[in-house]
Design an enzyme around this catalytic site. Structure first.
Site, PDB file in Angstrom:
ATOM      1  CD  GLN A   9      37.417  20.979 -21.858  1.00  0.00           C
ATOM      2  OE1 GLN A   9      36.934  20.498 -22.873  1.00  0.00           O
ATOM      3  NE2 GLN A   9      36.700  21.201 -20.778  1.00  0.00           N
ATOM      4  CB  SER A  87      41.926  16.445 -25.630  1.00  0.00           C
ATOM      5  OG  SER A  87      40.551  16.508 -25.864  1.00  0.00           O
ATOM      6  CG  LEU A  88      41.640  22.630 -26.607  1.00  0.00           C
ATOM      7  CD1 LEU A  88      40.762  23.184 -27.703  1.00  0.00           C
ATOM      8  CD2 LEU A  88      41.440  23.376 -25.303  1.00  0.00           C
ATOM      9  NE  ARG A 112      37.878  18.900 -29.823  1.00  0.00           N
ATOM     10  CZ  ARG A 112      38.281  18.670 -28.582  1.00  0.00           C
ATOM     11  NH1 ARG A 112      38.234  19.637 -27.681  1.00  0.00           N
ATOM     12  NH2 ARG A 112      38.721  17.462 -28.219  1.00  0.00           N
ATOM     13  CG  HIS A 192      38.470  12.121 -25.713  1.00  0.00           C
ATOM     14  ND1 HIS A 192      38.808  12.452 -27.003  1.00  0.00           N
ATOM     15  CD2 HIS A 192      38.837  13.173 -24.936  1.00  0.00           C
ATOM     16  CE1 HIS A 192      39.368  13.653 -27.005  1.00  0.00           C
ATOM     17  NE2 HIS A 192      39.393  14.112 -25.771  1.00  0.00           N
ATOM     18  CD  GLN A 241      41.022  14.917 -30.251  1.00  0.00           C
ATOM     19  OE1 GLN A 241      39.987  15.499 -29.952  1.00  0.00           O
ATOM     20  NE2 GLN A 241      42.195  15.533 -30.354  1.00  0.00           N
TER      21      GLN A 241
END
Length: 288
Positions: A9, A87-88, A112, A192, A241
């Site tokens: 993102q 991340s993503l 998610r 996170h 994660q």
């Protein structure tokens, strides 16, 4: 040895993927499949929507995933030594190398995004980037706040923290007084961090009920910065994660120590190229 990196993102922009849709038949087909799975034309938002539209988590995550994966699948890529995603981006990376099917990868990203959005709505939390301070000093200061934790180790001198709105406001003053530059991020919640814990079971159930194939190359994962080939370990670290910091600095350092000196960013923007250059000036970076 060359690695492909997939962004998370913050890399989105209006018009992303439009050139692929208009110029490549396979890309158009995949985008249309995505529209059917989503139940609405995300391509309209990606190509012609507003920047504000693209900031919504349930739009941002599938949009970046689609741009990244479709770009990879429609490019002439002959050899991949390893992959990593921020991340993503881990979901994009796993889909790009066939560990997840295109359809299953997209469905997990949708799940998610939805789970994270619900977690955001259940808590008043946010994030801030801390610039110009060592990771060790930021970590030390965070320990004085029970509601603030390190979230993204992006590069030396750039660490993102997550916490309650009040906690971030308080720690920002202390960090600024000690020489750091603090930038509040326009996000919906404390990603996170333990604030994402409500989303963990929902995402975990979805991951554990999805077929994963053995990857064709190693993926270096955010959770511990180590390379992984075990399907069960990959799934476990994808779930962890969500509430753990993204160890991007450590990931790139580990990849370089393992002999990878060429990095190609696959997706919208060039954020990861910049981070890799800050982590090491001795590698080649470019976009596809």
């Amino acid at each position: 040895m060359k690695a492909f990196l997939f962004p998370g993102q913050g890399s989105q922009f209006v018009g992303m993927g439009k050139d692929l849709f208009e110029s490549k038949k396979k890309a158009k087909s995949l985008f249309n499949i995505a529209n059917e799975i989503l139940g609405f034309k995300i391509t309209d938002i990606m190509f012609n929507g507003s920047a504000e539209d693209l900031k919504q988590t349930n739009i941002t995550q599938p949009s970046i995933f689609l741009h990244s994966v479709i770009l990879f699948k429609t490019s002439e890529i002959n050899h991949v030594s390893a992959v990593a995603g921020h991340s993503l981006g881990e979901f994009s990376a796993l889909t790009a190398i066939g560990c997840l099917s295109f359809e299953d990868g997209l469905k997990l990203v949708i799940k998610r995004a939805s789970a994270m959005q619900k977690a955001c709505e259940s808590s008043k939390s946010t994030m801030a980037a801390v610039l110009g301070m060592s990771d060790e000093l930021v970590e030390k200061i965070c320990k004085n706040y029970e509601d603030v934790v390190p979230a993204n180790y992006n590069s030396p001198g750039q660490l993102v923290i997550s916490g309650s709105n009040s906690g971030i406001n308080k720690i920002s003053s202390e960090l600024s007084n000690k020489g750091g530059k603090v930038i509040l991020l326009p996000v919906g919640g404390g990603f996170h961090s333990p604030y994402m814990d409500p989303a963990k079971k929902e995402l975990g159930d979805a991951i554990n009920n999805t077929k994963f194939s053995k990857p064709v190359c190693s993926i270096y994962q955010n959770y511990d910065a180590n390379s992984e080939l075990s399907v069960e370990k990959i799934k476990e670290k994808l779930i962890l994660q969500l509430t753990s910091p993204v160890k991007w600095t450590q990931t790139i350092e580990k990849m370089i120590s393992d002999g990878i000196l060429e990095f190609y960013e696959c997706g919208p923007g060039r954020v990861l190229q910049g981070l890799v250059k800050k982590i090491s000036r001795e590698v080649d970076t470019s976009s596809i």
